[in-house]
Design a protein around this motif. Sequence first.
Motif, PDB file in Angstrom:
ATOM      1  N   ALA A  59      35.035  64.580  25.648  1.00  0.00           N
ATOM      2  CA  ALA A  59      35.318  64.490  24.180  1.00  0.00           C
ATOM      3  C   ALA A  59      36.106  63.401  24.086  1.00  0.00           C
ATOM      4  O   ALA A  59      36.789  62.681  25.036  1.00  0.00           O
ATOM      5  CB  ALA A  59      35.985  65.508  23.468  1.00  0.00           C
ATOM      6  N   GLU A  60      36.024  62.829  22.804  1.00  0.00           N
ATOM      7  CA  GLU A  60      36.948  61.841  22.434  1.00  0.00           C
ATOM      8  C   GLU A  60      37.565  62.041  21.066  1.00  0.00           C
ATOM      9  O   GLU A  60      37.054  62.864  20.283  1.00  0.00           O
ATOM     10  CB  GLU A  60      36.136  60.236  21.683  1.00  0.00           C
ATOM     11  N   ALA A  61      39.177  61.765  21.062  1.00  0.00           N
ATOM     12  CA  ALA A  61      39.795  62.310  20.001  1.00  0.00           C
ATOM     13  C   ALA A  61      39.300  61.701  18.753  1.00  0.00           C
ATOM     14  O   ALA A  61      38.864  60.731  18.515  1.00  0.00           O
ATOM     15  CB  ALA A  61      41.169  62.043  20.028  1.00  0.00           C
ATOM     16  N   TRP A  89      42.400  58.406  22.649  1.00  0.00           N
ATOM     17  CA  TRP A  89      42.267  59.365  23.782  1.00  0.00           C
ATOM     18  C   TRP A  89      40.806  59.635  24.093  1.00  0.00           C
ATOM     19  O   TRP A  89      39.956  60.282  23.184  1.00  0.00           O
ATOM     20  CB  TRP A  89      43.216  60.456  23.508  1.00  0.00           C
ATOM     21  N   LEU A  91      38.610  62.932  26.660  1.00  0.00           N
ATOM     22  CA  LEU A  91      39.028  63.746  27.744  1.00  0.00           C
ATOM     23  C   LEU A  91      37.792  63.760  28.632  1.00  0.00           C
ATOM     24  O   LEU A  91      36.527  63.545  28.119  1.00  0.00           O
ATOM     25  CB  LEU A  91      38.937  65.092  27.034  1.00  0.00           C
ATOM     26  N   VAL A 136      47.402  65.284  21.115  1.00  0.00           N
ATOM     27  CA  VAL A 136      46.293  65.226  22.193  1.00  0.00           C
ATOM     28  C   VAL A 136      45.827  66.601  22.393  1.00  0.00           C
ATOM     29  O   VAL A 136      44.665  66.820  22.155  1.00  0.00           O
ATOM     30  CB  VAL A 136      46.732  64.261  23.112  1.00  0.00           C
ATOM     31  N   PHE A 140      41.792  68.160  21.600  1.00  0.00           N
ATOM     32  CA  PHE A 140      41.201  68.673  22.592  1.00  0.00           C
ATOM     33  C   PHE A 140      41.008  70.068  22.859  1.00  0.00           C
ATOM     34  O   PHE A 140      40.411  70.726  23.811  1.00  0.00           O
ATOM     35  CB  PHE A 140      41.397  67.683  24.000  1.00  0.00           C
ATOM     36  N   HIS A 143      38.122  72.322  23.977  1.00  0.00           N
ATOM     37  CA  HIS A 143      37.531  71.916  25.364  1.00  0.00           C
ATOM     38  C   HIS A 143      38.344  72.452  26.632  1.00  0.00           C
ATOM     39  O   HIS A 143      37.997  72.356  27.532  1.00  0.00           O
ATOM     40  CB  HIS A 143      37.180  70.485  25.440  1.00  0.00           C
ATOM     41  N   LEU A 144      39.712  72.798  26.235  1.00  0.00           N
ATOM     42  CA  LEU A 144      40.607  73.409  27.156  1.00  0.00           C
ATOM     43  C   LEU A 144      40.947  74.768  27.280  1.00  0.00           C
ATOM     44  O   LEU A 144      40.735  75.538  26.519  1.00  0.00           O
ATOM     45  CB  LEU A 144      42.132  72.660  26.754  1.00  0.00           C
TER      46      LEU A 144
END
Length: 152
Positions: A59-61, A89, A91, A136, A140, A143-144
């Motif tokens: 991903a991109e922020a 940012w 990921l 951040v 994300f 996705h975490l």
Amino acid sequence: MMLINRDGQVFVGQRIDNVLEAWQMPQGGIDPGEDAQAAAVRELWEETGVTADKVTLIAEAPEDFCYDLPPEMIGKVWKGKYRGQRQRWFLFRFDGEDSDIHIDTPHPEFRAWRWAAPADLPQLIVPFKAQLYRDVLAAFAPHLPGGGATPR
């Protein structure tokens, strides 16, 4: 950039030019004419030795994040030119093995590295960047593991 391993842990390093116990994620600048994602991959390699074939973009922020230096640091870092930073940012999933990480690069930035739980990141970084790291993590979170939950 945030580099996450198969176990959901995030790469953090201790800067070689600082004696603080703080840990941070890799970061770096975008060269003139360089694509931001290409810059992230290049900086990741320059700081960790991790090559492009060992990472996958997750991903991109959705927006840039900013932080300001504490007043006592303004004029002392970055040759006094800047009061803070604006950061983009990304990921990345780390597809390699720990043995693929080499912080002893030609221009080393880190003196030590380890994997950390995402929720621990705001407590590991220097205090003036803690909110940046919370932002951040929020970006994300889908996705975490555990949504990257961290106390405020």
